[in-house]
Write an enzyme that holds these catalytic residues in place. Structure first.
Site: not given
Ligand code: 26V
Length: 816
Positions: A362, A555, A560, A662
């Site tokens: 993601h 966020r 962004k 999304t």
């Molecule tokens: C990373 C981390 C790093 C450690 C701390 C906690 C944490 C929590 C989440 C993440 C991953 C974030 C990735 C994310 O949210 N990606 C988003 O995913 C969406 C669904 O696929 C997408 O539409 C967004 O473009 C994308 O930024």
């Protein structure tokens, strides 16, 4: 309302009786003395009974038919409220509304008492929630697995313009949707040591003796699909200390020590990590990841064995989807369970593991890619570290065996990163241990192939595939926008509700019909009035519902580019002040979103938004032409109010950095026009909606990459060439918006001009010009509403049902 036509009197009477019974016997209140919250609970419990009937039928059917099951492992499920979702999918919304009205209870008010289940940060968590609902709608036999955080994402308060985080407490009054299952519990070990043992047959086996053990307790929430077709289970784990753990110390008189050990064990499910952009690498986070993965895998292996008798058929009967790398330790844990607990050979275990697991990526942001220090892994999960080394050694040996000796290639595909202290690369582990690796938009998937996974992709060219994200129309159209839904149903018929993917297209011809466009505009106008009321109530700011509502809610992240939007806001403010008598399009700039608590730059961006809002809103020269608001505490529920009221959707990330997005889809489905870059799913939206109905601008991925390669990130030239941009930056830098602390934004502005990592300045002029075309489009209402209608009509493909259909046939191989 629109999604149910008839309200049979018997159903109303039955629901009314059920609510009264729940109020009396489950909540223990007399209707005369019940608080609103008691009514909420009684209604939820009455609705839940309907779910349970369907749930049991569905579960029995899955067993009977031996259906293959899908397991969706996600550290986040950003669900929001469930009352209207459940009632609506059960076809009981109007029944409930009528029954409650008879009791003198207003469902519209009661619905606001439900706290959001905010067990997620943003897009990734919300996607998991949309997909669960869609899997139930399509009849996929699915289980969601995650953590039952006691505290979800923090509540955001704005104090003097700054974000303050407050603990969120969604379970304070209990959770009527869940079933606690204390009898479903598993031990999850940490630390300790691994010893080598030789069994009776002379086979060498590794035995892990954990130093600590935590219990995972199951809590089940039924997830119902559209028309109640099927009901799946979201199983969330709570961490509980092992009873014998503290007993000994307690008996030895060490009361404090015993209590703190309990607290330590139970801290695992205490709170959601409130960050989504940088993998900070804390031990607690790794504990959370392993905790829920281990419990979930133990649970699903038990279920599989009970039903099918042998683990060798696992890939035929089960598909496990890993939502990002957060559950990637599943590769090593499944290997461990198969090798150590079930006695399979390495080859058997590897075949089953890779045959069952699949991974969705993601994000490609380098700072968000998870790696764990080898030293931490060796201490916390010593057996898993051994297995990871073995996977790595076998992999590298295999490549050498194929004559591949290129050191650069071998280093890139290794599971261990040697450059910054030794660390385990969870992305590479997931790639090797899964048969499918997918991205979430066409562009993102292509970038996975070209960048982060380029070398692995060369070795396994078939593994990476694309599954462009989708959203559930039930929540994001039918529930969030009943007015638009009613208009659509009225126009093309109720079949739209069951097949929006195809029926939405039937709306297209109406884009040229004035009467329809008037009705389309009228529903938007009512949604805007509702948002105006919300803003007046929460912020005391009056908005003009006839102004163009220009919305960026998500966020707060540098990539962004809320800053780009703010620079446009300031430049527009200055332009209006310079020439107030020009025919400006009245605009309301609406912002909302949370910043990770430790992401100082993002928090400063929130403060800047509020500083600009205060200044602009107080300036009589721009009155009626420009307003700026930051609505606090963005969450799923607020999104449901904001999105149907938006005219313009801001999707302006630096090209190449937003995996998909999304909310872009939610806005367009509700008829907002998008101003955006060629990034993530915007690219595919443009193909469906048509370039003439969107406002695309800015550097492309190629151009961004070329600048990065050239090290061309200094923005001084771009600033010098753009008087509008330099004046906006100068005003911010010199304290026009922060007279109490004139230097507050000096660092921010200097950072932008010296090293503009996200190319805000480089894109500014293109963005400004595109915004003027937005104004021009808005000035011709016929044109605007035509585009708006076409946006709605052409978004069918972005349904979660389409996306889940693709996962089901290409990756999980179910539903065929
Ligand atoms: C990373 C981390 C790093 C450690 C701390 C906690 C944490 C929590 C989440 C993440 C991953 C974030 C990735 C994310 O949210 N990606 C988003 O995913 C969406 C669904 O696929 C997408 O539409 C967004 O473009 C994308 O930024």
């Amino acid at each position: 309302m629109s999604t149910e036509s008839l309200v049979p009197a018997e159903k109303v009477a039955a629901f009314r009786a059920a609510v009264l019974a729940k109020l009396t016997y489950a909540v223990g209140k007399d209707p005369e003395h019940a608080f609103d919250h008691d009514w909420f609970e009684a209604i939820a419990l009455a609705a839940r009974d309907h779910l349970v009937d369907q749930w049991m039928d569905h579960t029995r059917q899955i067993y009977r038919e031996g259906q293959k099951r899908v397991y969706y492992l996600s550290l986040e499920f950003l669900i929001g409220r469930l009352l209207i979702d459940n009632l609506s999918n059960l076809g009981l919304l109007e029944v409930a509304r009528t029954a409650l009205a008879e009791l003198g209870v207003d469902l519209e008010h009661i619905r606001t008492l439900e706290p959001d289940a905010a067990l997620g940060n943003g897009g990734l968590g919300r996607l998991a929630a949309c997909y669960l609902e869609s899997m139930s709608t399509l009849g996929v036999a699915a289980h969601g697995y995650g953590i039952r955080y006691e505290h979800g994402l923090f509540r955001q308060q704005i104090v003097d313009g700054w974000q303050q985080e407050q603990t969120e407490n969604w379970l304070e009054f209990g959770n009527p949707w869940e079933f606690e299952r204390p009898e479903v519990n598993y031990p999850v070990g940490f630390c300790g040591a691994v010893t080598t043992q030789v069994d009776g047959q002379g086979v060498v086996r590794q035995a892990w003796e954990p130093g600590e053990t935590v219990r995972a307790i199951a809590y089940d929430t039924p997830i119902v699909g559209w028309r109640g077709a099927s009901v799946n289970t979201l199983r969330l784990w709570r961490a509980r200390a092992e009873e014998n753990l503290h007993l000994e110390r307690f008996q030895a008189g060490d009361h404090i020590g015993a209590v703190s050990e309990v607290a330590r064990a139970e801290s695992i499910s205490r709170v959601l990590y409130p960050a989504d952009s940088s993998a900070a690498g804390q031990e607690l986070r790794l504990r959370q990841e392993y905790f829920f993965v281990s419990a979930s895998l133990q649970d699903l292996l038990r279920r599989h064995l009970a039903q099918h008798g042998s683990l060798l058929t696992l890939p035929e009967q089960a598909a496990i989807q890993l939502n990002d790398t957060h559950p990637a330790i599943a590769v090593a844990e499944l290997m461990r369970l198969l090798l150590d607990e079930h006695g399979l050979s390495w080859e058997q275990a590897w075949t089953l593991t890779t045959g069952t697991l699949a991974y969705t990526n993601h994000t490609l942001l380098p700072e968000a890619l998870e790696t764990w220090a080898v030293a931490l892994m060796e201490r916390l999960l010593p057996r898993h570290m051994q297995i990871i080394y073995l996977i790595n050694a076998r992999h590298i040996d295999d490549l050498r065996g194929q004559g591949i000796h290129d050191f650069g290639l071998l280093r890139a595909v290794s599971l261990i990163e040697e450059e910054h202290g030794r660390r385990v690369r969870m992305g590479n582990l997931a790639f090797l241990g899964c048969h499918s690796v997918n991205g979430v938009s066409a562009l993102h998937t292509q970038l996975m192939r070209n960048t982060v996974f380029a070398e692995l992709h060369r070795l396994y060219p078939k593994r990476i595939n694309n599954k462009t994200n989708g959203i559930t129309f039930r929540r994001w159209l039918y529930q969030a926008n009943p007015r638009l839904t009613e208009l659509l149903v009225d126009t093309v018929g109720a079949a739209l509700l069951d097949a929006p993917q195809t029926c939405l297209r039937d709306i297209e011809p109406y884009a040229d019909k004035a009467a329809f466009c008037r009705r389309f505009a009228a529903q938007r106008r009512l949604n805007k009035e509702a948002l105006v009321a919300l803003v007046r109530e929460r912020l005391g700011i009056a908005l003009d519902p006839d102004a163009l509502f220009d919305v960026q809610v998500k966020r707060i992240h540098e990539y962004k580019r809320q800053l780009l939007n703010l620079l446009h806001t300031v430049a527009l403010y200055q332009a209006i002040r310079t020439d107030p008598s020009t025919d400006w399009v009245p605009r309301v700039k609406i912002f909302a979103g949370k910043a990770a608590a430790n992401y100082l730059q993002a928090k400063l961006i929130i403060k800047l938004t509020n500083d600009i809002a205060r200044t602009v809103n107080a300036d009589p020269t721009v009155r009626g032409l420009l307003k700026v608001v930051f609505i606090p505490n963005y969450n799923v529920t607020l999104a449901e109010s904001i999105i149907p009221a938006a005219d313009l959707s801001e999707q302006i990330s630096t090209a190449g950095l937003e995996a998909s997005g999304t909310s872009n889809m939610k806005f367009a489905l509700n008829g907002a026009l998008t101003i955006g870059t060629l990034d993530g799913a915007n690219v595919e939206m443009r193909e469906w909606i048509g370039d003439e109905n969107m406002f695309i601008f800015g550097l492309t991925v190629r151009q961004v990459e070329a600048r990065q390669r050239a090290g061309d990130l200094n923005a001084e030239a771009a600033i010098a060439a753009s008087p509008r941009l330099s004046e906006a930056l100068l005003a911010i830098r010199s304290g026009v918006f922060s007279p109490d602390e004139p230097a507050r934004y000096a660092g921010l502005v200097d950072g932008l001009s010296g090293h503009d990592r996200y190319m805000v300045c480089a894109d500014f002029d293109a963005y400004w010009n595109r915004q003027r075309q937005v104004d021009a489009h808005w000035r011709t209402p016929k044109q605007w509403w035509r585009s708006a209608v076409l946006n709605t009509a052409r978004m069918g493909w972005f349904s979660a049902d389409r996306a889940i259909g693709e996962y089901a046939s290409d990756i999980w191989r179910v539903l065929d």
